[in-house]
Motif scaffolding. Sequence first.
Motif, PDB file in Angstrom:
ATOM      1  N   GLU A 141       0.823  -1.212   0.000  1.00 15.96           N
ATOM      2  CA  GLU A 141       0.000   0.000   0.000  1.00 15.96           C
ATOM      3  C   GLU A 141       0.855   1.259   0.000  1.00 15.96           C
ATOM      4  OE1 GLU A 141      -0.241  -2.463   2.125  1.00 15.96           O
ATOM      5  OE2 GLU A 141      -2.258  -3.330   1.903  1.00 15.96           O
ATOM      6  N   ASP A 145       1.006   4.595  -2.601  1.00 15.58           N
ATOM      7  CA  ASP A 145       1.090   6.001  -2.201  1.00 15.58           C
ATOM      8  C   ASP A 145       2.261   6.695  -2.909  1.00 15.58           C
ATOM      9  OD1 ASP A 145      -1.065   5.852  -0.531  1.00 15.58           O
ATOM     10  OD2 ASP A 145       0.088   5.760   1.330  1.00 15.58           O
ATOM     11  N   LEU A 186      -1.950  -3.975  -7.159  1.00 16.98           N
ATOM     12  CA  LEU A 186      -2.596  -2.743  -6.717  1.00 16.98           C
ATOM     13  C   LEU A 186      -2.334  -1.583  -7.680  1.00 16.98           C
ATOM     14  CD1 LEU A 186      -1.869  -2.887  -2.871  1.00 16.98           C
ATOM     15  CD2 LEU A 186      -4.026  -3.394  -4.042  1.00 16.98           C
ATOM     16  N   SER A 190      -4.976   0.669  -9.703  1.00 18.70           N
ATOM     17  CA  SER A 190      -5.059   2.097  -9.427  1.00 18.70           C
ATOM     18  C   SER A 190      -4.701   2.963 -10.632  1.00 18.70           C
ATOM     19  CB  SER A 190      -4.146   2.465  -8.252  1.00 18.70           C
ATOM     20  OG  SER A 190      -4.570   1.828  -7.069  1.00 18.70           O
ATOM     21  N   ARG A 322      -7.935   8.050  -4.114  1.00 20.27           N
ATOM     22  CA  ARG A 322      -8.622   7.425  -2.985  1.00 20.27           C
ATOM     23  C   ARG A 322     -10.140   7.403  -3.194  1.00 20.27           C
ATOM     24  NH1 ARG A 322      -4.619   5.438  -2.381  1.00 20.27           N
ATOM     25  NH2 ARG A 322      -3.091   5.613  -0.738  1.00 20.27           N
TER      26      ARG A 322
END
Length: 328
Positions: A141, A145, A186, A190, A322
């Motif tokens: 995660e 970011d 991920l 994203s 987000r």
Amino acid sequence: MVRVALDLMGGDKAPTEILEGAKLSSSQDKKILLIGTKHALEKAEGFGKVEVDDFLPMDVKPTEVIRRKNSSMYVGLKLLKEGTVDVFVSAGNTGALLAGATFVLGRIEGVERPALGVPVPSTNGFTILIDAGANAHVRAEHLVDFAVMGFSYAKILGCKMPKIGLLNVGEEETKGDETTKEAYVLLKKSFPENFVGNVEGHDINTGKVDVVVSDGFSGNVAMKTMEGTAKMILQTLKNKVDSAGILQKLGAFLMKKVFVELKKTLDPRTYGGGLVLGVNGLVVKAHGSSDRFAISNAIKVACQGVQMQVIDGIRGEIKRVRDSGTHR
């Protein structure tokens, strides 16, 4: 006018080279505030000054910055938090600067781990390497970011649709440890249009991607390897010209302008420093071995960051990712 706070005591060559860098950078478009001990500030004429009686050595434990509230680094971060300055520049201990920035300024909402983003040279002009040394151990995660922050930084620097790569030991999706494998999934979710997959070390400077995402340990090793390679190329070129015959030296003279531009491109001092991304304030981390030329360029990076509103850009990008779950 950009208000810059400069840690006069941070770095291997502090305070002398830091002060000389400030002098090189002095101009009417910025106001530089020097933070240092009484002795270090004695020869600092023409600048704003904040006197402290403590500073953090380069081998300090990162958490010391929180305890030593009268150190030059902590005071600089506090001035930024209070709005007295627009940006803080330090060549001090990376871990301490990250810990201090996180504690004093706080994290941007949605960011769990701030990271160090550094533009490194590539055939496209630059590639954002993030993290370049702030976080040795990360979760998947966190790498997402980092990608969001690096993506936003690249856009601010002029790249309209940045391509993102995940630093790994091979291009195949199955390569790497469990963290990088999870991060791959991920990042693909994203950034469906921007994530190109895994990249290797030799891809960083080729323009294949605009943002390279990594843990801080691997990213820092990659960055310093590039710096060492650049120094080797420049020194080897100089040695070959010095030992060459008259015709070769004449040819080198005719190409002097090309060599000057090559040196400028490869010299890590030209890039000054990276941004501590993910905190509520603009913090520039200059290389620990920075000389006056590097410090001058770090101040330039700081002013550009303020003018380009980097922090607001990252806040907006974090919120968009987000809220949507994917980048659009």
